[in-house]
Design a protein around this motif. Structure first.
Motif, PDB file in Angstrom:
ATOM      1  N   PRO A  88     104.997 -43.290  13.764  1.00 18.53           N
ATOM      2  CA  PRO A  88     106.150 -42.827  14.726  1.00 18.53           C
ATOM      3  C   PRO A  88     106.302 -41.619  15.023  1.00 18.53           C
ATOM      4  N   SER A  89     105.867 -40.742  14.312  1.00 20.67           N
ATOM      5  CA  SER A  89     105.956 -39.257  14.598  1.00 20.67           C
ATOM      6  C   SER A  89     105.209 -38.781  15.877  1.00 20.67           C
ATOM      7  N   MET A  90     104.073 -39.305  16.092  1.00 19.29           N
ATOM      8  CA  MET A  90     103.301 -39.161  17.499  1.00 19.29           C
ATOM      9  C   MET A  90     103.885 -39.570  18.573  1.00 19.29           C
ATOM     10  N   LEU A  91     104.446 -41.073  18.459  1.00 17.10           N
ATOM     11  CA  LEU A  91     105.325 -41.748  19.531  1.00 17.10           C
ATOM     12  C   LEU A  91     106.654 -40.973  19.844  1.00 17.10           C
ATOM     13  N   GLY A  92     107.168 -40.595  18.512  1.00  9.85           N
ATOM     14  CA  GLY A  92     108.532 -39.852  18.870  1.00  9.85           C
ATOM     15  C   GLY A  92     108.203 -38.538  19.541  1.00  9.85           C
ATOM     16  N   ALA A  93     106.965 -37.862  19.042  1.00 13.96           N
ATOM     17  CA  ALA A  93     106.621 -36.351  19.766  1.00 13.96           C
ATOM     18  C   ALA A  93     106.733 -36.572  21.179  1.00 13.96           C
ATOM     19  N   ALA A  94     106.040 -37.470  21.534  1.00 12.65           N
ATOM     20  CA  ALA A  94     105.869 -37.842  22.927  1.00 12.65           C
ATOM     21  C   ALA A  94     106.948 -37.995  23.648  1.00 12.65           C
ATOM     22  N   PHE A  95     107.924 -38.866  23.227  1.00 13.53           N
ATOM     23  CA  PHE A  95     109.208 -38.829  23.813  1.00 13.53           C
ATOM     24  C   PHE A  95     110.104 -37.727  23.722  1.00 13.53           C
ATOM     25  N   TYR A  96     109.886 -36.973  22.662  1.00 22.70           N
ATOM     26  CA  TYR A  96     110.594 -35.648  22.831  1.00 22.70           C
ATOM     27  C   TYR A  96     110.318 -34.699  23.767  1.00 22.70           C
ATOM     28  N   LEU A  97     108.807 -34.657  23.813  1.00 21.55           N
ATOM     29  CA  LEU A  97     108.403 -33.601  25.113  1.00 21.55           C
ATOM     30  C   LEU A  97     108.691 -34.408  26.429  1.00 21.55           C
ATOM     31  N   ILE A  98     108.829 -35.585  26.744  1.00 23.03           N
ATOM     32  CA  ILE A  98     109.264 -36.190  27.899  1.00 23.03           C
ATOM     33  C   ILE A  98     110.725 -35.959  28.341  1.00 23.03           C
ATOM     34  N   ILE A  99     111.390 -35.887  27.273  1.00 24.88           N
ATOM     35  CA  ILE A  99     112.882 -35.546  27.656  1.00 24.88           C
ATOM     36  C   ILE A  99     112.953 -34.185  27.752  1.00 24.88           C
ATOM     37  N   GLU A 100     112.080 -33.267  26.957  1.00 24.83           N
ATOM     38  CA  GLU A 100     112.318 -31.913  27.006  1.00 24.83           C
ATOM     39  C   GLU A 100     111.892 -31.647  28.471  1.00 24.83           C
ATOM     40  N   ASN A 116      89.908 -44.864  30.568  1.00 20.46           N
ATOM     41  CA  ASN A 116      89.426 -43.611  30.585  1.00 20.46           C
ATOM     42  C   ASN A 116      90.783 -42.675  31.314  1.00 20.46           C
ATOM     43  N   SER A 117      91.361 -43.510  32.217  1.00 15.26           N
ATOM     44  CA  SER A 117      92.379 -42.630  33.145  1.00 15.26           C
ATOM     45  C   SER A 117      93.303 -42.159  32.248  1.00 15.26           C
ATOM     46  N   ILE A 118      93.572 -42.574  30.859  1.00 15.76           N
ATOM     47  CA  ILE A 118      94.490 -41.839  30.006  1.00 15.76           C
ATOM     48  C   ILE A 118      94.240 -41.538  28.885  1.00 15.76           C
ATOM     49  N   LEU A 119      92.840 -41.601  28.437  1.00 14.00           N
ATOM     50  CA  LEU A 119      92.274 -40.894  27.199  1.00 14.00           C
ATOM     51  C   LEU A 119      92.338 -39.463  27.247  1.00 14.00           C
ATOM     52  N   TYR A 120      92.402 -38.924  25.973  1.00 13.55           N
ATOM     53  CA  TYR A 120      92.555 -37.434  25.954  1.00 13.55           C
ATOM     54  C   TYR A 120      91.004 -36.974  25.672  1.00 13.55           C
ATOM     55  N   SER A 121      90.833 -35.807  26.532  1.00 11.74           N
ATOM     56  CA  SER A 121      89.416 -35.323  26.139  1.00 11.74           C
ATOM     57  C   SER A 121      89.860 -33.776  26.028  1.00 11.74           C
ATOM     58  N   ARG A 122      88.930 -33.024  25.076  1.00 16.16           N
ATOM     59  CA  ARG A 122      89.057 -31.634  24.386  1.00 16.16           C
ATOM     60  C   ARG A 122      89.252 -30.852  25.861  1.00 16.16           C
ATOM     61  N   GLU A 123      88.328 -30.994  26.846  1.00 11.81           N
ATOM     62  CA  GLU A 123      88.360 -29.965  28.143  1.00 11.81           C
ATOM     63  C   GLU A 123      89.734 -29.953  28.851  1.00 11.81           C
ATOM     64  N   THR A 124      90.319 -31.180  28.754  1.00 12.94           N
ATOM     65  CA  THR A 124      91.769 -31.221  29.623  1.00 12.94           C
ATOM     66  C   THR A 124      92.829 -31.067  28.799  1.00 12.94           C
ATOM     67  N   GLY A 125      92.738 -31.566  27.680  1.00 17.93           N
ATOM     68  CA  GLY A 125      93.925 -31.180  26.549  1.00 17.93           C
ATOM     69  C   GLY A 125      94.919 -32.168  27.009  1.00 17.93           C
ATOM     70  N   VAL A 126      96.169 -31.949  26.142  1.00 20.34           N
ATOM     71  CA  VAL A 126      97.334 -32.669  26.531  1.00 20.34           C
ATOM     72  C   VAL A 126      97.771 -32.462  27.823  1.00 20.34           C
ATOM     73  N   PRO A 127      98.265 -33.372  28.810  1.00 21.80           N
ATOM     74  CA  PRO A 127      98.618 -33.245  30.104  1.00 21.80           C
ATOM     75  C   PRO A 127     100.008 -32.505  30.284  1.00 21.80           C
ATOM     76  N   THR A 128     100.459 -32.200  31.238  1.00 20.76           N
ATOM     77  CA  THR A 128     101.787 -31.681  31.520  1.00 20.76           C
ATOM     78  C   THR A 128     102.695 -33.073  31.812  1.00 20.76           C
ATOM     79  N   VAL A 129     103.809 -32.834  31.352  1.00 20.26           N
ATOM     80  CA  VAL A 129     104.655 -34.008  31.591  1.00 20.26           C
ATOM     81  C   VAL A 129     105.160 -33.991  32.905  1.00 20.26           C
ATOM     82  N   THR A 130     105.286 -35.183  33.918  1.00 21.21           N
ATOM     83  CA  THR A 130     105.832 -35.126  35.160  1.00 21.21           C
ATOM     84  C   THR A 130     107.273 -35.761  34.920  1.00 21.21           C
ATOM     85  N   PRO A 131     108.298 -35.051  35.064  1.00 22.53           N
ATOM     86  CA  PRO A 131     109.843 -35.561  34.790  1.00 22.53           C
ATOM     87  C   PRO A 131     109.929 -36.765  35.791  1.00 22.53           C
TER      88      PRO A 131
END
Length: 308
Positions: free
Chosen positions: A207-219, A293-308
């Motif tokens: 739940p913390s991973m899902l909640g963190a993503a929600f928090y970042l999207i709202i932020e 693969n369109s949504i998978l994480y990679s160390r090279e690209t990291g976590v993407p910036t949120v599109t509001p």
């Protein structure tokens, strides 16, 4: 932390005062007083009154965390945790607080006990240290799960840094607790969304991973109603078409595919949040998800910036 520097002549006065208190304890018995502990006193005790084997092994990272809290004004002078000296003046408890004081260069106030029986060390400080979740629960914050709140806040703070691993290593409980207190309503909201979504998904994603993503999207400024729609569809899968980014994310999450190749807990957390944000960005742009693969994480690209 490097080897502590030699103490100054001021420490000679500190040493005399320390020995006077030791002598006083021999006369009147064990006593405790609140003292202002200077960096000079801390160095003196660690160099001359804490011989090897009389304390637990010094955990330098933990001492460094305390030092940062002291330097940044987060040291609470009202704490009951302090220093304890044996009947012969040898330090029995508090070496991490002393090491932190010496490293920070800032004096701290805390209770100091003299004349503690020599055999007390066997039972001093043997309990489990308080976690951030314990602090949140003790403070009475209106949050449905203090453990999820602590994990969510820690993850969000680490994701904000350029170096996730370094941020995780240096993240003190005080920093996380302060962040939760300052953003209580937003974190409360995100915790509830994370827990609700995890219940519907029945996956290993916490739940913390899902909640963190929600928090970042709202932020990032996303409309709250739109964010709720995304997480509701992720939870129940209702009305999703074959190439919907939410459906691809949902199936991959349920199968554990969003972080399956990572064993490190930090990378698993980043991979989960990255996949959620990637799917959100595609869905928000009205684009189909051509492959996992369109949504998978990679160390090279990291976590993407949120599109509001």
């Amino acid at each position: 932390m490097n080897t502590l520097p030699r103490f100054s002549t001021k420490a000679n006065i500190e040493e005399r005062q320390h020995l006077e208190r030791v002598a006083c304890a021999r006369r009147v018995g064990m006593f405790t007083e609140r003292m202002t502990v200077t960096p000079e006193f801390a160095r003196l005790i660690l160099e001359k009154f804490a011989p090897l084997g009389t304390n637990r092994r010094l955990r330098r990272m933990y001492a460094a965390q305390i030092a940062r809290d002291i330097s940044q004004g987060r040291w609470n002078a009202n704490t009951h945790q302090g220093l304890a000296f044996r009947e012969d003046g040898i330090l029995q408890d508090g070496q991490h607080r002393l090491a932190a004081c010496a490293e920070s260069g800032v004096a701290i106030t805390l209770p100091v006990t003299y004349g503690q029986p020599n055999d007390v060390f066997e039972v001093v400080d043997q309990g489990t240290p308080r976690t951030t979740a314990d602090l949140i629960q003790r403070a009475g914050l209106d949050i449905p799960s203090s453990a999820n709140a602590a994990a969510l806040a820690r993850l969000v703070l680490c994701l904000r840094g350029n170096d996730f691993a370094a941020a995780a290593r240096g993240m003190s409980r005080a920093v996380v607790y302060e962040f939760v207190g300052d953003n209580r309503d937003s974190i409360n909201h995100a915790v509830r969304v994370g827990m609700n979504t995890a219940t519907g998904l029945k996956s290993k994603t916490s739940p913390s991973m899902l909640g963190a993503a929600f928090y970042l999207i709202i932020e990032a400024g996303a409309p709250e109603a739109v964010a709720h729609e995304f997480f509701d569809r992720l939870k129940d899968g209702v009305g999703l078409t074959k190439r919907s980014p939410i459906l691809v994310l949902r199936e991959a999450t349920k199968a554990g595919a969003v972080y399956g190749r990572y064993t490190n807990s930090g990378e698993r957390a980043r991979a989960s949040v990255a996949a959620i944000i990637s799917a959100w960005n595609l869905w928000r742009a009205g684009k189909p998800c051509q492959s996992l693969n369109s949504i998978l994480y990679s160390r090279e690209t990291g976590v993407p910036t949120v599109t509001p």
